[in-house]
Design a protein around this motif. Sequence first.
Motif, PDB file in Angstrom:
ATOM      1  N   PHE A  43     -57.211 -65.093 -24.831  1.00 46.50           N
ATOM      2  CA  PHE A  43     -58.589 -65.332 -25.260  1.00 46.50           C
ATOM      3  C   PHE A  43     -58.761 -66.734 -25.832  1.00 46.50           C
ATOM      4  O   PHE A  43     -59.742 -67.434 -25.515  1.00 46.50           O
ATOM      5  CB  PHE A  43     -58.984 -64.285 -26.299  1.00 46.50           C
ATOM      6  N   ALA A  44     -57.832 -67.167 -26.676  1.00 45.18           N
ATOM      7  CA  ALA A  44     -57.940 -68.499 -27.268  1.00 45.18           C
ATOM      8  C   ALA A  44     -57.826 -69.577 -26.206  1.00 45.18           C
ATOM      9  O   ALA A  44     -58.504 -70.611 -26.271  1.00 45.18           O
ATOM     10  CB  ALA A  44     -56.862 -68.687 -28.336  1.00 45.18           C
ATOM     11  N   GLN A  45     -56.956 -69.348 -25.208  1.00 40.56           N
ATOM     12  CA  GLN A  45     -56.823 -70.344 -24.138  1.00 40.56           C
ATOM     13  C   GLN A  45     -58.108 -70.445 -23.324  1.00 40.56           C
ATOM     14  O   GLN A  45     -58.531 -71.535 -22.942  1.00 40.56           O
ATOM     15  CB  GLN A  45     -55.651 -69.967 -23.226  1.00 40.56           C
ATOM     16  N   ILE A  46     -58.748 -69.303 -23.054  1.00 42.43           N
ATOM     17  CA  ILE A  46     -60.012 -69.316 -22.314  1.00 42.43           C
ATOM     18  C   ILE A  46     -61.082 -70.074 -23.097  1.00 42.43           C
ATOM     19  O   ILE A  46     -61.787 -70.934 -22.548  1.00 42.43           O
ATOM     20  CB  ILE A  46     -60.475 -67.874 -22.027  1.00 42.43           C
ATOM     21  N   CYS A  47     -61.217 -69.755 -24.385  1.00 48.29           N
ATOM     22  CA  CYS A  47     -62.234 -70.427 -25.205  1.00 48.29           C
ATOM     23  C   CYS A  47     -61.955 -71.921 -25.305  1.00 48.29           C
ATOM     24  O   CYS A  47     -62.884 -72.741 -25.267  1.00 48.29           O
ATOM     25  CB  CYS A  47     -62.279 -69.803 -26.600  1.00 48.29           C
TER      26      CYS A  47
END
Length: 425
Positions: A135-139
């Motif tokens: 999730f953090a990589q996507i954001c």
Amino acid sequence: MLEEKMNVTEMGHLVMNDSDASTGGTADNSTVRELLYCGQGLDDFHTSYSAIHGIICLLVCIFGSIANTLNIIVLTRREMRSPTNAILTGLAIADLLVMLDYMPYAVYMSPYMQFSREERLTYSWSWYVMFHSIFAQICHTISIWLTVTLAVWRYIAVAYPQKNRIWCGMTNTLLAITSSYIVCPMVGIPLYLSFSIKPHVEQLGSDGNPYKLSTNGTARNITLYRTSTSELAENYPTLLNVNFWIYSVVIKLIPCIALTILSLRLIAALLEAKRRRKQLTGNSKGMKQIVDGRVVDVQQKKSSKNMDKEKQTDRTTRMLLAVLLLFLITEFPQGILGLLSALLGKHFFYNCYLKLGDLMDVLALINSAINFILYCSMSRQFRNTFNYLFRPKIFDKWLPVAQNEEDTPAGRRNQDGATTQITQV
């Protein structure tokens, strides 16, 4: 141990996690010691910095969450609505999601949280770590491509002002922002397919740590869980390499190269606009204008209205250039290190990339948190709107009223004076 280390904003840590988990880190570390790509000094730095990394990240995330929330509140005000501010709002939302997602992990990494091995490697925590990393990589990827969009929009505004309203109107801007939030998660599909939660049994003592005959009391067989490569990735090892290439090239290097070119062209366009403005100002000397029956110098009239607007445009461009350059400083090294890890393999990854992972994490978080300071220091409109929204009303009794109503968010100066045509004298 490396098997419990998970860099949230960098996909590479998740990719290499399983190989270390399977060996306990001993065999690979002995090989890495022989190669020593980056030397013993980097290893010592990593050991000393990791003790304070969790605290620093937690402080940055708290500040960044507050700052990005304020950014969203200010930038979404009616008087602040514009294509550029819409992109900055989308950027602030993505950065806020990264901050909120990182805080539990920062608490977990704090040296004051003395979790046992049994408490660290639970099923629920392993699911959180995997979700958290993806999730953090996507954001963060959304944030990267919105920064590229911001650079393109600003370059068009400076280099092609006559096309700006057509190409960079609010409709196209909202389409670009929506596309970033839809396409970037799709880029991470290989990452979703590469990992899963796997159980394993370990012998732990009564304190929840690895059993030692002399100190840990009764031994217990406990099922622990860790994030590991999926069966699909094990059957097709190329999938892990695809992840590294996507991370280093698509997510990092291509945006960084694009931003470098756009930033240089934006600076050149800014200098050219300044040169043209200076030339036009010089040519306007000797021109007179009649306003309300009074003869007014053209240059004086220009400086009171048009020049102020042009200076505001320059300030906005300089502010956005600062955002772009800060982004390049934090992202370019990560892309280069990711590419070298893909080319040189796991030995470089363990000895160099992994040891710099904490530092790259905190730099990325600072980059996501510091935009509020840049806006306040370089944008008068942002400062005025922020003061209007958050300054206690009681201060209005002692603070002077702005002489120019355009300095207030709600104020728009009305010009009642009639202006006749310019005459040559």
